[in-house]
Structures are given as C-alpha cells and as structure tokens.
Design an enzyme around this catalytic site. Structure first.
Site, PDB file in Angstrom:
ATOM      1  N   PHE A  61      -6.935  40.505 -10.472  1.00 57.28           N
ATOM      2  CA  PHE A  61      -7.007  39.563  -9.349  1.00 57.28           C
ATOM      3  C   PHE A  61      -6.799  38.109  -9.766  1.00 57.28           C
ATOM      4  O   PHE A  61      -6.833  37.217  -8.922  1.00 57.28           O
ATOM      5  CB  PHE A  61      -8.347  39.708  -8.613  1.00 57.28           C
ATOM      6  CG  PHE A  61      -9.562  39.502  -9.488  1.00 57.28           C
ATOM      7  CD1 PHE A  61     -10.036  38.218  -9.773  1.00 57.28           C
ATOM      8  CD2 PHE A  61     -10.231  40.589 -10.031  1.00 57.28           C
ATOM      9  CE1 PHE A  61     -11.142  38.023 -10.580  1.00 57.28           C
ATOM     10  CE2 PHE A  61     -11.354  40.406 -10.844  1.00 57.28           C
ATOM     11  CZ  PHE A  61     -11.802  39.115 -11.116  1.00 57.28           C
ATOM     12  N   HIS A 119     -18.693  28.450  -5.738  1.00 56.74           N
ATOM     13  CA  HIS A 119     -18.859  28.774  -7.157  1.00 56.74           C
ATOM     14  C   HIS A 119     -20.211  28.248  -7.646  1.00 56.74           C
ATOM     15  O   HIS A 119     -20.634  27.169  -7.234  1.00 56.74           O
ATOM     16  CB  HIS A 119     -17.744  28.121  -7.990  1.00 56.74           C
ATOM     17  CG  HIS A 119     -18.038  28.133  -9.461  1.00 56.74           C
ATOM     18  ND1 HIS A 119     -17.795  29.246 -10.242  1.00 56.74           N
ATOM     19  CD2 HIS A 119     -18.605  27.202 -10.272  1.00 56.74           C
ATOM     20  CE1 HIS A 119     -18.188  28.976 -11.485  1.00 56.74           C
ATOM     21  NE2 HIS A 119     -18.682  27.745 -11.530  1.00 56.74           N
TER      22      HIS A 119
END
Ligand code: DAT
Ligand code: MG
Length: 141
Positions: A61, A119
């Site tokens: 990915f 994140h």
C-alpha cells in the site's frame, strides 16, 4: 517533572484537513490537558513523506499511502504532557478505523484504513521546540 515534558508528533492528514476535523482534534488534545507546543500547516514533500514512512516502503500500500499523504496540506503538531505518546495513540484509536472504538478519533470520524485522517507517533520525539509553563500545569499535575 521531566515526565510532564514528554512530547509526541501528531499530524492531521489531508482528508482530515479537507473534512474540517482540525478543530475537533485540537479540542480533544487540549481539553484532555495536553499542551500544544508547535503547529504548522504544510504540504509535505515526497522526500519528507518517504523519510516519515521509511519502515513501510516495501508494503504493497506504500504508493497509495504516498499519493494520499501528498494530496493536500497536513497540519503537523507537537503535543506535550505526561504519557502523551501512549495516551495520544489511545485517543487516535487503531490504525484501521474499523477496529477503532467509538470515542477515539479514528473510531468517530473515519471508516477506511487508507483514509484514517490522523497520524500519531509511537515513540518519544526529540525536538528543539519552545518550552513554556502552562498556567494549567498546577491544576493537572
Ligand atoms: P499508524 O498510522 O496507526 O501508526 P502504521 O504506522 O502501521 O499505522 O501505518 C501508517 C499508515 O499507513 C496508516 O496510518 C495507514 C497506512 N496503512 C497501514 N496499514 C495499511 C493497510 N493495510 N492498507 C492501507 N493503508 C495502510
Ligand atoms: Mg505508525
């Protein structure tokens, strides 16, 4: 005292910015009691992103992740407080929003692992940012 100075890097990803979740993320960290010590909106370069996600470069990915993270500006922040790295990760939820509990940021605001809006570091950051004493400190510790 030193433990109150622990710092973590939190970044709102391009989808979080576009979907208007910046304020909600800041609100959660702020009302928890953590202290904002740096914040910058930035369109991350490919070099910076490659460095940031170096440990994932061989994952299938990775190209999709690079494209996603380059698709718009991110809001990069440093938050400070006792246990902020671990607690910050708990507040974010699991990497895959499908596994994230309601009440966590990913659990409340997103659906898919490829668009998980935020994140959070998994280890303590070294930095050369400002240090200041919040007037709330004596009410928190
Ligand atoms: P985290 O962001 O929770 O620290 P990570 O460091 O393992 O998770 O991965 C970084 C990012 O890469 C993650 O936020 C979303 C993306 N990612 C991870 N696993 C993925 C997968 N299986 N499919 C698609 N994207 C993935
Ligand atoms: Mg990670």
């Amino acid at each position: 005292m030193a433990e109150q100075k622990e710092r973590t890097f939190i970044a709102i990803k391009p989808d979080g910015v576009q979907r208007g979740i910046i304020g909600e993320v800041i609100k959660r960290f702020e009302t928890k009691g953590f202290k904002l010590v740096a914040m910058k909106m930035q369109h991350a370069s490919e070099d910076l992103l490659t460095q940031h996600y170096l440990d994932l470069k061989d994952r299938p990915f990775f190209p999709t992740l690079m494209k996603y993270m380059s698709s718009g500006p991110v809001v990069a922040m440093v938050w400070e407080g006792k246990g902020v790295v671990k607690t910050g990760r708990v507040m974010l939820g699991e990497t895959n929003p499908a596994d994230s509990k309601p009440g966590t940021i990913r659990g409340d605001f997103c659906i898919d692992v490829s668009k998980n809006i935020i994140h959070g570091s998994d280890s303590v950051e070294n930095d050369e940012l400002v240090h200041y004493t919040s007037c709330a400190a004596s009410w928190l510790y």
